[in-house]
Design a protein around this motif. Structure first.
Motif, short mmCIF file in Angstrom:
data_model
loop_
_atom_site.label_atom_id
_atom_site.label_comp_id
_atom_site.label_asym_id
_atom_site.label_seq_id
_atom_site.Cartn_x
_atom_site.Cartn_y
_atom_site.Cartn_z
N ALA A 58 35.39 21.95 -7.95
CA ALA A 58 34.98 22.17 -6.77
C ALA A 58 33.87 23.15 -6.53
N ALA A 59 34.43 24.50 -7.30
CA ALA A 59 33.46 25.72 -7.28
C ALA A 59 32.07 25.41 -7.96
N ALA A 60 31.97 24.74 -8.86
CA ALA A 60 30.64 24.19 -9.51
C ALA A 60 29.93 23.29 -8.54
N GLN A 61 30.80 22.38 -8.00
CA GLN A 61 29.81 21.52 -7.21
C GLN A 61 29.36 22.15 -5.86
N ALA A 62 29.94 23.18 -5.41
CA ALA A 62 29.29 23.90 -4.18
C ALA A 62 28.46 25.00 -4.61
N TRP A 63 28.65 25.47 -5.68
CA TRP A 63 27.49 26.44 -6.30
C TRP A 63 26.21 25.45 -6.45
N ALA A 64 26.27 24.57 -7.12
CA ALA A 64 25.14 23.51 -7.39
C ALA A 64 24.25 22.99 -5.96
N ALA A 68 20.49 24.37 -5.12
CA ALA A 68 19.66 23.33 -4.97
C ALA A 68 19.20 23.27 -3.41
N ALA A 69 19.79 23.85 -2.60
CA ALA A 69 19.35 24.05 -1.32
C ALA A 69 18.48 24.91 -1.23
N GLN A 70 18.56 26.14 -2.13
CA GLN A 70 17.89 27.27 -2.10
C GLN A 70 16.74 27.25 -2.85
N GLY A 71 16.64 26.32 -3.74
CA GLY A 71 15.46 26.10 -4.89
C GLY A 71 15.35 27.10 -5.74
N ARG A 72 16.69 27.75 -6.23
CA ARG A 72 16.68 28.81 -7.18
C ARG A 72 17.93 28.47 -8.05
N LEU A 73 17.71 29.60 -9.14
CA LEU A 73 18.99 29.48 -10.25
C LEU A 73 19.46 31.04 -10.13
N ALA A 74 20.67 31.21 -9.99
CA ALA A 74 21.37 32.34 -9.97
C ALA A 74 22.66 32.61 -10.27
N GLY A 93 42.94 30.02 -11.95
CA GLY A 93 43.38 31.21 -12.69
C GLY A 93 42.59 31.35 -14.04
N TRP A 94 42.30 32.60 -14.36
CA TRP A 94 41.19 32.53 -15.70
C TRP A 94 41.37 33.94 -16.27
N ARG A 95 41.20 33.99 -17.57
CA ARG A 95 40.99 35.41 -18.37
C ARG A 95 39.50 35.35 -18.69
N THR A 96 39.05 34.03 -18.93
CA THR A 96 37.61 34.13 -19.29
C THR A 96 37.12 33.16 -18.63
N ALA A 97 35.76 33.41 -18.03
CA ALA A 97 34.96 32.86 -17.08
C ALA A 97 33.62 32.86 -17.51
N ALA A 98 32.78 31.65 -17.77
CA ALA A 98 31.47 31.54 -17.97
C ALA A 98 30.88 30.48 -17.27
N GLU A 99 29.64 30.56 -16.93
CA GLU A 99 28.72 29.55 -16.44
C GLU A 99 27.37 29.17 -17.13
N ASN A 100 27.16 28.07 -16.89
CA ASN A 100 25.70 27.34 -17.45
C ASN A 100 25.22 26.67 -16.12
N LEU A 101 23.90 27.08 -15.94
CA LEU A 101 23.05 26.57 -14.96
C LEU A 101 21.83 25.90 -15.45
N ALA A 102 21.31 25.07 -14.73
CA ALA A 102 20.22 24.29 -15.30
C ALA A 102 19.73 23.56 -13.83
N ALA A 103 18.04 23.50 -13.93
CA ALA A 103 17.38 22.57 -12.83
C ALA A 103 16.30 22.24 -13.23
N GLY A 104 15.91 21.01 -12.79
CA GLY A 104 14.47 20.49 -13.14
C GLY A 104 14.80 18.79 -13.26
N PRO A 105 13.71 18.18 -13.94
CA PRO A 105 13.68 16.74 -13.94
C PRO A 105 14.60 16.25 -15.09
N ILE A 106 15.76 16.52 -15.19
CA ILE A 106 16.75 16.30 -16.30
C ILE A 106 16.91 14.94 -16.34
N ALA A 107 16.78 14.18 -17.35
CA ALA A 107 16.96 12.70 -17.35
C ALA A 107 18.30 12.17 -17.33
#
Length: 154
Positions: A58-64, A68-74, A93-107
């Protein structure tokens, strides 16, 4: 970094038309394929597969969708909140958190994994033994697909 990510995505998609998964069914199929590919990728490196976490999803979907709406990656919002704060707000709950982002014409899911595998920082997140759960957010924007992978551990 965004320019490099877009250039890599464009190169990966050059051999075929990128299709952004616009409905819930298409996003679910993309996520399932990505999860299988990532599990295989991690297994080849002696790592356990990541469990899909509904809160991280849910967190990742809301962030994506926001990116996308803002046209940026951050990785941080205007308030300075990062993936850890987004996971906590979603009840993860977490002790370690990480995030990968990407945008573009990903097939497809394989192209997304390849894109992240080519980036040392993103690859390190995928290969971290410190994470055990994940959620993949997918949204369609002006650049094509915007993807956010939230990782949490343990």
């Amino acid at each position: 970094m965004r320019a490099a990510a877009l250039a890599m995505a464009a190169a990966l998609a050059a051999s075929g038309a990128a299709a952004c998964p616009r409905d819930a069914e298409a996003r679910a199929a993309f996520r399932e394929t990505f999860s299988t590919l990532l599990s295989d990728w991690r297994a080849a490196r002696g790592l356990a597969p990541l469990r899909v976490d509904p809160g991280a999803q849910a967190a990742a979907q809301a962030w994506a969708e926001r990116l996308a709406a803002q046209g940026r990656l951050a990785h941080r919002g205007p308030d300075g909140a990062g993936v850890g704060e987004r996971l906590s707000a979603a009840g993860v709950g977490w002790r370690t958190a990480a995030e990968n982002l990407a945008a573009g014409p990903i097939a497809d899911a394989a192209a997304l994994l390849a894109l992240w595998e080519e980036s040392p920082g993103h690859r390190a997140n995928l290969a971290s033994a410190e994470v055990s759960r994940a959620g993949l957010g997918l949204a369609c924007g002006g650049d094509g697909l915007t993807a956010a992978l939230a990782l949490a551990g343990p």
